[in-house]
Design a protein around this motif. Sequence first.
Motif, mmCIF file in Angstrom:
data_model
loop_
_atom_site.group_PDB
_atom_site.id
_atom_site.type_symbol
_atom_site.label_atom_id
_atom_site.label_comp_id
_atom_site.label_asym_id
_atom_site.label_seq_id
_atom_site.Cartn_x
_atom_site.Cartn_y
_atom_site.Cartn_z
ATOM 1 N N UNK A 151 6.476 -11.872 -0.770
ATOM 2 C CA UNK A 151 6.762 -10.454 -0.346
ATOM 3 C C UNK A 151 7.777 -9.998 -1.609
ATOM 4 N N UNK A 152 7.307 -8.774 -2.009
ATOM 5 C CA UNK A 152 8.174 -8.068 -2.938
ATOM 6 C C UNK A 152 9.696 -7.839 -2.817
ATOM 7 N N UNK A 153 10.058 -7.943 -1.538
ATOM 8 C CA UNK A 153 11.509 -7.683 -1.230
ATOM 9 C C UNK A 153 12.302 -8.768 -1.886
ATOM 10 N N UNK A 154 11.871 -9.922 -2.051
ATOM 11 C CA UNK A 154 12.744 -10.950 -2.768
ATOM 12 C C UNK A 154 12.689 -10.849 -4.286
ATOM 13 N N UNK A 155 12.196 -9.963 -4.755
ATOM 14 C CA UNK A 155 12.370 -9.561 -6.243
ATOM 15 C C UNK A 155 13.413 -8.597 -6.502
ATOM 16 N N UNK A 156 14.172 -8.455 -5.327
ATOM 17 C CA UNK A 156 15.520 -7.714 -5.478
ATOM 18 C C UNK A 156 16.914 -8.573 -5.343
ATOM 19 N N UNK A 157 17.926 -8.212 -6.153
ATOM 20 C CA UNK A 157 19.165 -9.018 -6.213
ATOM 21 C C UNK A 157 19.867 -8.940 -5.080
ATOM 22 N N UNK A 158 20.733 -9.922 -4.833
ATOM 23 C CA UNK A 158 21.969 -9.873 -3.803
ATOM 24 C C UNK A 158 23.225 -9.799 -4.283
#
Length: 325
Positions: free
Chosen positions: A119-126
Amino acid sequence: MYAQMIKSEASQDDPEKLAAFQARIDRGEKIEPKDWMPEGYRKTLIRQIGQHAHSEIVGQLPEGNWVTRAPTLERKAILLAKVQDEAGHGLYLYCAAETLGISRDEMTEMLLDGRMKYSSIFNYPTLTWADMGAVGWLVDGAAIMNQVPLQRTSYGPYARAMVRICKEESFHQRQGFDVMMKMCQGSEAQKRMAQDALNRFWFPSLMMFGPSDKDSKHSAQSMKWRIKMNTNDELRQKFVDQTVPQAEYLGLTVPDPDLTWNEETGHYDFTEPDWAEFMEVLAGNGPCNRDRMEARNRAWDEGAWVREGLMAHATKQRAVSVAAE
Ligand code: BYC
């Protein structure tokens, strides 16, 4: 051998078999691993379940990042349990996909060499602790919206895996909302962190449902086969309708100046995500794509000795049991 059997049977996609298969789907029957299925059905399931499994595994990385930095012992224990749940979800899903004649190792290799997505979402940092709230609230919230209908999907092993996953995801979503509540009831700085996390995760969460219906290449066939129960846009709309009142309850502002309640349709009108950004993330150019793939490659390489040890042990056990017969 079982895999070959499925493959050779499925290659005989004659019209009569196809019609009988579609009739079973239309009657709401579950398709089980040993049943005849068209090759396209099998491949679509492997693609979707495999991508889903990889998402669960890669999805541990952004949250794992905060396990050692959770603000209290209780928060740390909860986050650790959630991250472990995601590993479990990945395993149920890999097992469900394996019933279609592909091995977990093959799927992992396909992830690592770029043939399979996550999923694309997990390519954004926390970036802050508030992101753990936003991920639980929005990302798990979007995941549930997509996965609850999948409990009724036509492929038995996938539908059954979804039942437990959905129960756990619902706990995940609540814990995320609880983190956001605490932040929003806290100091001004904490409220700002919560708002900033919502600002960064809103549009990427909307992207999780996939491209808009007019650009979704798989939806029509997947819905006919009841692999998908809703279109991408239907689920995205449901998510927005559910989440906007929650944001209001938290006292946060959804970062969309055009968001308005539409009396006529009974839904919110909202701005679509930036699809060019989505395509860039899918092409491997999101903020964290390289880090995520590096982490998965490292884990695979460093885990080689464990896999080899387990295989050697299994071979030895088999030899012992054959000798005892
Ligand atoms: N990211 O024709 P379309 C979770 C790809 S997280 C990356 O509409 P489809 C979790 C799509 O694969 C969620 N790729 O496709 C939560 C296709 O490319 P290929 C994981 C995406 O399959 C918290 C192309 O775009 N959930 O569980 O009919 C912590 C065209 O799209 C995305 C699932 O996977 C995306 N967002 O519909 C830990 C749920 N969207 O393959 C974990 C099951 C689209 O032709 N999956 N693409 O190269 C589904 O329901 C569907 O696969 C989707 C996409 C709705 C995601």
